[in-house]
Write a protein that holds these residues in place. Structure first.
Motif, PDB file in Angstrom:
ATOM      1  N   MET A   1       0.850  -1.051   0.056  1.00  0.00           N
ATOM      2  CA  MET A   1       0.145   0.067   0.134  1.00  0.00           C
ATOM      3  C   MET A   1       0.648   1.266  -0.047  1.00  0.00           C
ATOM      4  SD  MET A   1      -3.091  -0.779   2.429  1.00  0.00           S
ATOM      5  CE  MET A   1      -3.978   0.297   1.668  1.00  0.00           C
ATOM      6  N   ILE A   2       0.327   2.291  -0.429  1.00  0.00           N
ATOM      7  CA  ILE A   2       1.088   3.661  -0.496  1.00  0.00           C
ATOM      8  C   ILE A   2       0.168   4.580   0.482  1.00  0.00           C
ATOM      9  CG2 ILE A   2       1.742   5.703  -1.624  1.00  0.00           C
ATOM     10  CD1 ILE A   2       1.565   4.016  -4.270  1.00  0.00           C
ATOM     11  N   ILE A   3       1.115   4.708   1.661  1.00  0.00           N
ATOM     12  CA  ILE A   3       0.545   5.590   2.621  1.00  0.00           C
ATOM     13  C   ILE A   3       1.103   7.080   2.414  1.00  0.00           C
ATOM     14  CG2 ILE A   3       0.410   5.824   5.235  1.00  0.00           C
ATOM     15  CD1 ILE A   3       0.897   2.982   5.471  1.00  0.00           C
ATOM     16  N   LYS A   4       0.319   8.068   2.513  1.00  0.00           N
ATOM     17  CA  LYS A   4       0.933   9.389   2.295  1.00  0.00           C
ATOM     18  C   LYS A   4       0.567  10.192   3.546  1.00  0.00           C
ATOM     19  CE  LYS A   4       1.076  13.636  -0.678  1.00  0.00           C
ATOM     20  NZ  LYS A   4       0.705  13.958  -2.096  1.00  0.00           N
ATOM     21  N   LEU A   5       1.667  10.759   4.047  1.00  0.00           N
ATOM     22  CA  LEU A   5       1.274  11.585   5.334  1.00  0.00           C
ATOM     23  C   LEU A   5       1.802  13.094   5.234  1.00  0.00           C
ATOM     24  CD1 LEU A   5       3.501   9.006   7.691  1.00  0.00           C
ATOM     25  CD2 LEU A   5       0.831   9.359   7.357  1.00  0.00           C
ATOM     26  N   ILE A   6       0.875  13.873   5.568  1.00  0.00           N
ATOM     27  CA  ILE A   6       1.078  15.399   5.459  1.00  0.00           C
ATOM     28  C   ILE A   6       1.182  16.288   6.612  1.00  0.00           C
ATOM     29  CG2 ILE A   6      -0.154  17.364   4.219  1.00  0.00           C
ATOM     30  CD1 ILE A   6      -1.312  15.274   2.276  1.00  0.00           C
ATOM     31  N   GLN A   7       1.896  17.088   6.507  1.00  0.00           N
ATOM     32  CA  GLN A   7       2.045  18.365   7.640  1.00  0.00           C
ATOM     33  C   GLN A   7       1.624  19.508   6.964  1.00  0.00           C
ATOM     34  OE1 GLN A   7       5.770  18.745   9.750  1.00  0.00           O
ATOM     35  NE2 GLN A   7       5.041  20.456  10.701  1.00  0.00           N
ATOM     36  N   PRO A   8       0.266  20.106   7.263  1.00  0.00           N
ATOM     37  CA  PRO A   8      -0.070  21.384   6.770  1.00  0.00           C
ATOM     38  C   PRO A   8       0.662  22.715   7.078  1.00  0.00           C
ATOM     39  CG  PRO A   8      -1.933  20.315   7.779  1.00  0.00           C
ATOM     40  CD  PRO A   8      -0.491  19.494   7.993  1.00  0.00           C
ATOM     41  N   LYS A   9       0.531  23.629   6.330  1.00  0.00           N
ATOM     42  CA  LYS A   9       1.314  24.882   6.294  1.00  0.00           C
ATOM     43  C   LYS A   9       1.005  25.647   7.458  1.00  0.00           C
ATOM     44  CE  LYS A   9       2.859  28.840   3.689  1.00  0.00           C
ATOM     45  NZ  LYS A   9       4.069  28.320   3.543  1.00  0.00           N
ATOM     46  N   MET A  10       1.769  25.884   8.342  1.00  0.00           N
ATOM     47  CA  MET A  10       1.599  26.635   9.626  1.00  0.00           C
ATOM     48  C   MET A  10       1.218  27.803   9.295  1.00  0.00           C
ATOM     49  SD  MET A  10       5.371  27.083  11.471  1.00  0.00           S
ATOM     50  CE  MET A  10       4.700  28.191  12.474  1.00  0.00           C
ATOM     51  N   ILE A  11       0.792  28.658  10.458  1.00  0.00           N
ATOM     52  CA  ILE A  11       0.545  30.015  10.332  1.00  0.00           C
ATOM     53  C   ILE A  11       1.233  30.894  10.745  1.00  0.00           C
ATOM     54  CG2 ILE A  11      -1.199  31.820  11.283  1.00  0.00           C
ATOM     55  CD1 ILE A  11      -2.364  29.865   9.004  1.00  0.00           C
ATOM     56  N   MET A  12       2.154  31.555  10.372  1.00  0.00           N
ATOM     57  CA  MET A  12       3.374  32.360  10.943  1.00  0.00           C
ATOM     58  C   MET A  12       2.883  33.433  11.672  1.00  0.00           C
ATOM     59  SD  MET A  12       6.165  31.214   9.376  1.00  0.00           S
ATOM     60  CE  MET A  12       7.392  32.368   8.959  1.00  0.00           C
ATOM     61  N   ARG A  13       3.734  33.594  12.722  1.00  0.00           N
ATOM     62  CA  ARG A  13       3.614  34.719  13.841  1.00  0.00           C
ATOM     63  C   ARG A  13       4.259  36.141  13.232  1.00  0.00           C
ATOM     64  NH1 ARG A  13       5.510  32.697  19.293  1.00  0.00           N
ATOM     65  NH2 ARG A  13       7.262  32.433  18.007  1.00  0.00           N
ATOM     66  N   PRO A  14       3.903  37.214  13.769  1.00  0.00           N
ATOM     67  CA  PRO A  14       4.713  38.545  13.178  1.00  0.00           C
ATOM     68  C   PRO A  14       6.135  38.390  13.339  1.00  0.00           C
ATOM     69  CG  PRO A  14       2.775  39.175  14.570  1.00  0.00           C
ATOM     70  CD  PRO A  14       2.863  37.734  14.486  1.00  0.00           C
ATOM     71  N   MET A  15       6.672  37.649  14.352  1.00  0.00           N
ATOM     72  CA  MET A  15       8.122  37.803  14.614  1.00  0.00           C
ATOM     73  C   MET A  15       8.925  36.527  13.858  1.00  0.00           C
ATOM     74  SD  MET A  15       6.389  36.204  16.979  1.00  0.00           S
ATOM     75  CE  MET A  15       5.822  37.759  17.931  1.00  0.00           C
ATOM     76  N   ASP A  16       8.043  35.696  13.465  1.00  0.00           N
ATOM     77  CA  ASP A  16       8.722  34.362  12.663  1.00  0.00           C
ATOM     78  C   ASP A  16       9.323  34.955  11.323  1.00  0.00           C
ATOM     79  OD1 ASP A  16       8.233  32.844  14.969  1.00  0.00           O
ATOM     80  OD2 ASP A  16       6.011  32.078  14.392  1.00  0.00           O
ATOM     81  N   THR A  17      10.199  33.925  10.835  1.00  0.00           N
ATOM     82  CA  THR A  17      10.664  33.867   9.650  1.00  0.00           C
ATOM     83  C   THR A  17      10.309  32.364   9.161  1.00  0.00           C
ATOM     84  OG1 THR A  17      13.093  33.330  10.140  1.00  0.00           O
ATOM     85  CG2 THR A  17      12.317  35.836  10.044  1.00  0.00           C
ATOM     86  N   GLN A  18      10.984  32.042   7.796  1.00  0.00           N
ATOM     87  CA  GLN A  18      10.912  30.820   7.376  1.00  0.00           C
ATOM     88  C   GLN A  18      11.946  29.603   8.172  1.00  0.00           C
ATOM     89  OE1 GLN A  18       8.712  29.281   5.034  1.00  0.00           O
ATOM     90  NE2 GLN A  18       7.819  31.496   4.886  1.00  0.00           N
ATOM     91  N   LEU A  19      12.765  30.374   9.015  1.00  0.00           N
ATOM     92  CA  LEU A  19      13.452  29.419   9.788  1.00  0.00           C
ATOM     93  C   LEU A  19      12.592  28.783  10.856  1.00  0.00           C
ATOM     94  CD1 LEU A  19      16.444  31.999  10.806  1.00  0.00           C
ATOM     95  CD2 LEU A  19      16.517  29.973   9.220  1.00  0.00           C
ATOM     96  N   LYS A  20      11.714  29.211  11.247  1.00  0.00           N
ATOM     97  CA  LYS A  20      10.743  28.613  12.163  1.00  0.00           C
ATOM     98  C   LYS A  20      10.201  27.328  11.608  1.00  0.00           C
ATOM     99  CE  LYS A  20       7.582  28.436  15.565  1.00  0.00           C
ATOM    100  NZ  LYS A  20       7.882  28.292  16.919  1.00  0.00           N
ATOM    101  N   THR A  21       9.955  27.388  10.368  1.00  0.00           N
ATOM    102  CA  THR A  21       9.163  26.123   9.581  1.00  0.00           C
ATOM    103  C   THR A  21      10.423  25.163   9.323  1.00  0.00           C
ATOM    104  OG1 THR A  21       9.415  27.179   7.296  1.00  0.00           O
ATOM    105  CG2 THR A  21       7.598  27.692   8.686  1.00  0.00           C
TER     106      THR A  21
END
Length: 447
Positions: A1-21
């Motif tokens: 079987m093929i199992i796909k696992l997904i982490q949805p896009k997080m909501i960034m806070r004002p002080m966050d950069t892409q480093l957080k993700t």
């Protein structure tokens, strides 16, 4: 079987950069993947890093859901459901708020994946898939599955050396998910031999233990840190404020390579702490706790929650003064957020205090309730103000650690990650996040 696992896009806070993700991969999805990778094909997609491929052929999709990505998770689910592909939702929000979310997904997984996902895949193969799978029996530490570290694309993350030693927390603070019925009785340590095996699998001397509470069982922690002392690690963890009453354990932690501790101070207001039933925090011992940790050459990442019922507009300046006075190396602050399923959420709903039920705003950076002693605007502006002040050049220089060996990691975090995070993120895109993470580790810990 093929199992796909997904982490949805997080909501960034004002002080966050892409480093957080890009900080580290999801251990939850890697754990599920490791359960099945020998028998099935497992695909993991992190929407924070790459677009979801909705055109690939898969047999089942699993989505890990925190409250702030709930809206996006339902959108993803609808696309796969329209293709006739069953969608399973799991994670902390699903477990704490299961009755209210089950209508959006074909299957919901309540509790630890080790106790639900094997049944889900078996029933899918037998064409007997059910709506709800729940972790009904008590899980033993030896049943906890290690994440599939070999499945990580290391170029995409700053750090992949993340390990959990436990599940849950012995405390149930009102605003925390551990106050929900689903998590109240969950706290278990893994066998020490299993955790050490994960450390060896990672193959690095710098390790981040990402438990809710690394000292939830002090006896276990003492045995563990003594066990890893010969490994000459440099490590970080999160502990509760009652660490101040365990100085012998703190000594052993320092000797085994502890470099920094995340601590939920939450508030400097005694009434605020009492109102959320955070009995492990004794405000009168906060400065002693800081002093004892600093005396052992360990840095502190202090967490504060603003908007508790005893807070008013003076809270922000009072907190900033305390942070600077005590040379707190790093600060993580939050606006009180009534997570669905928690005691605070139930109380706020009962008392008609929630002003916004858009869960995409429940990322601790928005005011979604009525604070009693200040306006919503004052709370939000104060939250932004204290971040700006803590990470101003003036206050960064005022908080320089007395311990010389901690100054490099201190400046790296305060300037490279927080103050000039956007510049650092652009560098990561040029030379990969993995390389930047390795450089930071080498400079910080002389590895």
């Amino acid at each position: 079987m093929i199992i796909k696992l997904i982490q949805p896009k997080m909501i960034m806070r004002p002080m966050d950069t892409q480093l957080k993700t890009r900080m580290s991969p999801s251990l939850g999805l890697l754990t599920i993947a490791n359960i099945f990778h020998n028998e099935h094909t497992v695909i993991i997609e992190n929407e924070n890093i790459e677009d979801i491929n909705f055109n690939d052929v898969v047999d089942i999709v699993g989505i890990t859901v925190t409250v702030d990505v709930m809206v996006r998770a339902t959108e993803i689910a609808e696309i796969y459901k329209s293709k006739g592909i069953p969608v399973v939702a799991g994670g902390i929000h699903i477990t704490a708020f299961s009755e209210q979310v089950k209508k959006y997904f074909d299957v919901i997984s309540i509790g630890l994946a080790e106790k639900t996902w094997p049944d889900i895949i078996r029933d899918l193969q037998d064409k007997k898939l059910k709506k709800i799978y729940s972790c009904n029996s008590e899980i033993k530490g030896c049943e906890i599955v290690s994440p599939g570290y070999h499945l990580i694309d290391k170029k995409k993350y700053l750090f992949c050396n993340v390990i959990s030693t436990s599940r849950g927390c012995p405390f149930q603070c009102d605003f925390c998910y551990n106050s929900s019925e689903a998590y109240k009785k969950l706290y278990i340590n893994r066998p020490i031999i299993d955790v050490i095996a994960d450390i060896k699998t990672i193959g690095k001397r710098h390790v981040m233990f990402i438990d809710d509470n690394f000292i939830g069982n002090p006896k276990w922690t003492l045995e563990f840190v003594r066990s890893i002392r010969p490994m000459h690690l440099k490590w970080n963890a999160a502990v509760s404020a009652n660490m101040v009453d365990m100085l012998d354990l703190l000594d052993e932690m320092a000797l085994s390579g502890c470099e920094s501790l995340f601590i939920g101070f939450e508030s400097l207001n005694e009434n605020a702490i009492k109102n959320i039933h955070k009995g492990q925090n004794n405000i009168r011992k906060y400065e002693k706790l800081v002093e004892e940790i600093h005396n052992r050459g360990i840095m502190i990442n202090a967490s504060f929650v603003f908007g508790l019922d005893a807070d008013d507009s003076t809270t922000f300046q009072t907190t900033l003064d305390w942070i600077v006075k005590n040379k707190i190396e790093t600060v993580t602050s939050h606006i009180l957020t009534p997570y669905p399923g928690t005691i605070v959420y139930d109380e706020f709903v009962t008392n008609d205090r929630i002003t916004d039920f858009d869960f995409s705003k429940y990322n601790t950076a928005n005011v979604v309730f009525k604070p009693p002693n200040m306006t919503a605007e004052e709370l939000y502006n104060g939250y932004l103000w204290i971040y700006k002040q803590v990470y101003s050049i003036k206050n960064i220089l005022k908080r320089v650690p007395k311990t010389h060996r901690q100054r490099v990691p201190y400046f790296l975090f305060n300037f490279v990650y927080r103050k000039f995070g956007k510049v650092t993120d652009n560098i990561c895109k040029l030379i990969t996040y993995e390389r930047v993470g390795k450089i930071a580790e080498k400079l910080s810990y002389r590895l």
